[in-house]
Design an enzyme around this catalytic site. Structure first.
Site, short mmCIF file in Angstrom:
data_model
loop_
_atom_site.label_atom_id
_atom_site.label_comp_id
_atom_site.label_asym_id
_atom_site.label_seq_id
_atom_site.Cartn_x
_atom_site.Cartn_y
_atom_site.Cartn_z
N HIS A 120 0.80 -1.23 0.00
CA HIS A 120 0.00 0.00 0.00
C HIS A 120 0.83 1.27 0.00
O HIS A 120 0.32 2.34 0.31
CB HIS A 120 -0.98 -0.01 1.19
CG HIS A 120 -2.07 -1.04 1.05
ND1 HIS A 120 -2.90 -1.41 2.08
CD2 HIS A 120 -2.45 -1.78 -0.03
CE1 HIS A 120 -3.75 -2.33 1.65
NE2 HIS A 120 -3.49 -2.57 0.38
N ASN B 52 -4.39 -12.43 15.92
CA ASN B 52 -5.24 -11.25 16.04
C ASN B 52 -6.00 -11.36 17.36
O ASN B 52 -6.45 -12.46 17.71
CB ASN B 52 -6.22 -11.20 14.85
CG ASN B 52 -6.80 -9.82 14.61
OD1 ASN B 52 -7.35 -9.21 15.51
ND2 ASN B 52 -6.67 -9.33 13.38
P1 OAD Z 1 -7.74 -2.62 10.02
O1 OAD Z 1 -7.84 -1.40 10.86
O2 OAD Z 1 -8.85 -2.88 9.04
O3 OAD Z 1 -7.64 -3.91 10.95
C1 OAD Z 1 -6.74 -3.93 12.01
C2 OAD Z 1 -6.77 -5.33 12.62
O4 OAD Z 1 -5.74 -5.37 13.62
C3 OAD Z 1 -8.05 -5.70 13.31
O5 OAD Z 1 -8.46 -7.00 12.89
C4 OAD Z 1 -7.70 -5.71 14.81
O6 OAD Z 1 -8.44 -6.69 15.56
C5 OAD Z 1 -6.24 -6.08 14.74
N1 OAD Z 1 -5.44 -5.66 15.91
C6 OAD Z 1 -5.61 -4.60 16.74
N2 OAD Z 1 -4.63 -4.53 17.64
C7 OAD Z 1 -3.80 -5.57 17.39
C8 OAD Z 1 -2.58 -6.03 17.98
N3 OAD Z 1 -2.03 -5.39 19.01
N4 OAD Z 1 -2.00 -7.14 17.45
C9 OAD Z 1 -2.56 -7.78 16.40
N5 OAD Z 1 -3.69 -7.38 15.80
C10 OAD Z 1 -4.31 -6.30 16.28
O7 OAD Z 1 -6.32 -2.58 9.28
P2 OAD Z 1 -5.83 -3.34 7.99
O8 OAD Z 1 -6.44 -4.68 7.88
O9 OAD Z 1 -4.36 -3.25 7.95
O10 OAD Z 1 -5.09 0.96 3.35
O11 OAD Z 1 -6.42 -2.41 6.85
C11 OAD Z 1 -6.11 -2.67 5.50
C12 OAD Z 1 -5.96 -1.36 4.75
O12 OAD Z 1 -7.12 -0.55 4.96
C13 OAD Z 1 -4.83 -0.48 5.22
O13 OAD Z 1 -3.59 -0.83 4.66
C14 OAD Z 1 -5.26 0.87 4.77
C15 OAD Z 1 -6.73 0.83 5.13
O14 OAD Z 1 -7.56 1.65 4.39
C16 OAD Z 1 -4.47 2.03 2.82
O15 OAD Z 1 -4.12 2.98 3.47
C17 OAD Z 1 -4.26 1.92 1.36
#
Ligand code: OAD
Length: 265
Positions: free
Chosen positions: A123, A234
């Site tokens: 990204h 997660n």
């Molecule tokens: P999300 O915010 O959608 O998801 C974050 C995940 O991290 C959730 O499933 C939480 O339960 C988990 N989580 C929280 N704290 C945690 C911890 N300490 N250890 C492990 N897991 C934890 O973020 P992404 O899936 O990365 O795109 O989102 C994908 C994309 O959406 C991002 O790259 C971004 C966003 O729009 C762009 O900016 C292009």
């Protein structure tokens, strides 16, 4: 952790024995470094800000300074953050296991700051700007003058304001964050590399992603169809949980050092 000690040991053994381990990380990977995730209620960035206003080409066309300032704020936040025990465990594991590949949706550079190499950034990256005209990617300067930034194409450096660039020979291009916005394609080389590694992987470790953003979210199932064993780390169930082979319920900084049998920090 949801798994009992016996089950956890079996999962850890599979991860540690994998000749080809693919790690896919998302925003949760950096949560314990103090970098907010996107979709968590209350704390997620998309709970406080509108992606349409800040993370689309249309938003940048309409209000470039506002969009740039939001990314400047995120750059400051990340600059003050440090890699956590999860980032460090992955970097340490990779040093001894060249069969490990690291693909991230994160733009914060914390994997690299922990010492990981060859990180595939699906990204984009907060550390760079990209020219709308010539597509050259340039380091975001530390002495950022603020406002909308331009560069003289081919110069290899950020020039500054439109006015200062106009004084130089054309052509010039406006600089945008080197980030993949909603509605945009992923960098082709990064995606092809990630997809190939998914098909080749023996085990996939999916850490801290909601699994809602495609095509990145498809990598675990691509790997699984090709025979890989998929493990999710997660604290919450995700869209991917029903499909994976094992869910380890816990945080990245807590689980990864244990899963990779690192000595306690
Ligand atoms: P999300 O915010 O959608 O998801 C974050 C995940 O991290 C959730 O499933 C939480 O339960 C988990 N989580 C929280 N704290 C945690 C911890 N300490 N250890 C492990 N897991 C934890 O973020 P992404 O899936 O990365 O795109 O989102 C994908 C994309 O959406 C991002 O790259 C971004 C966003 O729009 C762009 O900016 C292009």
């Amino acid at each position: 952790m949801l798994l009992c000690a016996h089950e956890f040991a079996a999962v850890a053994e599979r991860v540690q024995q994998a000749p080809r381990l693919l790690v896919l990380t998302g925003a949760g990977m950096s949560a314990e470094s103090g970098v907010p995730t996107f979709r968590e209620a209350q704390t997620g960035l998309w709970a406080r800000f509108s992606p349409e206003d800040l993370a689309t080409p249309q938003a940048f066309a309409a209000t470039p300074e506002r969009v740039l300032d939001w990314y400047r704020w995120r750059r400051d936040l990340v600059a003050k953050a440090a890699p956590n025990a999860g980032h460090r465990a992955l970097a340490q594991w990779q040093r001894g296991h060249p069969g490990m590949d690291l693909v991230t949706q994160n733009v914060d550079g914390l994997h690299q700051r922990a010492g990981s190499t060859g990180v595939v950034e699906l990204h984009g990256r907060l550390s760079h700007l990209r020219c709308e005209q010539c597509a050259q990617s340039l380091p975001w300067p530390d002495d950022d003058p603020g406002g909308v930034l331009w560069h003289q194409c081919g110069s290899g450096s950020v020039g500054g304001s439109r006015k200062s660039i106009a004084a130089l020979a054309a052509p010039a291009g406006r600089l945008r964050p080197d980030i993949v916005w909603f509605g945009e394609a992923l960098p082709a080389a990064a995606w092809e590399h990630a997809e190939r590694r998914a098909r080749e992987a023996d085990v996939v470790l999916v850490v801290g992603t909601s699994g809602l953003v495609h095509p990145a979210a498809a990598l675990p199932s691509i790997a699984q169809r090709a025979g890989a064993y998929v493990v999710e780390v997660n604290p919450q169930p995700t869209a991917l949980s029903p499909e994976v082979d094992a869910c380890v319920s816990g945080t990245a900084a807590e689980v990864l050092p244990q899963l990779l049998a690192m000595p306690p920090a």
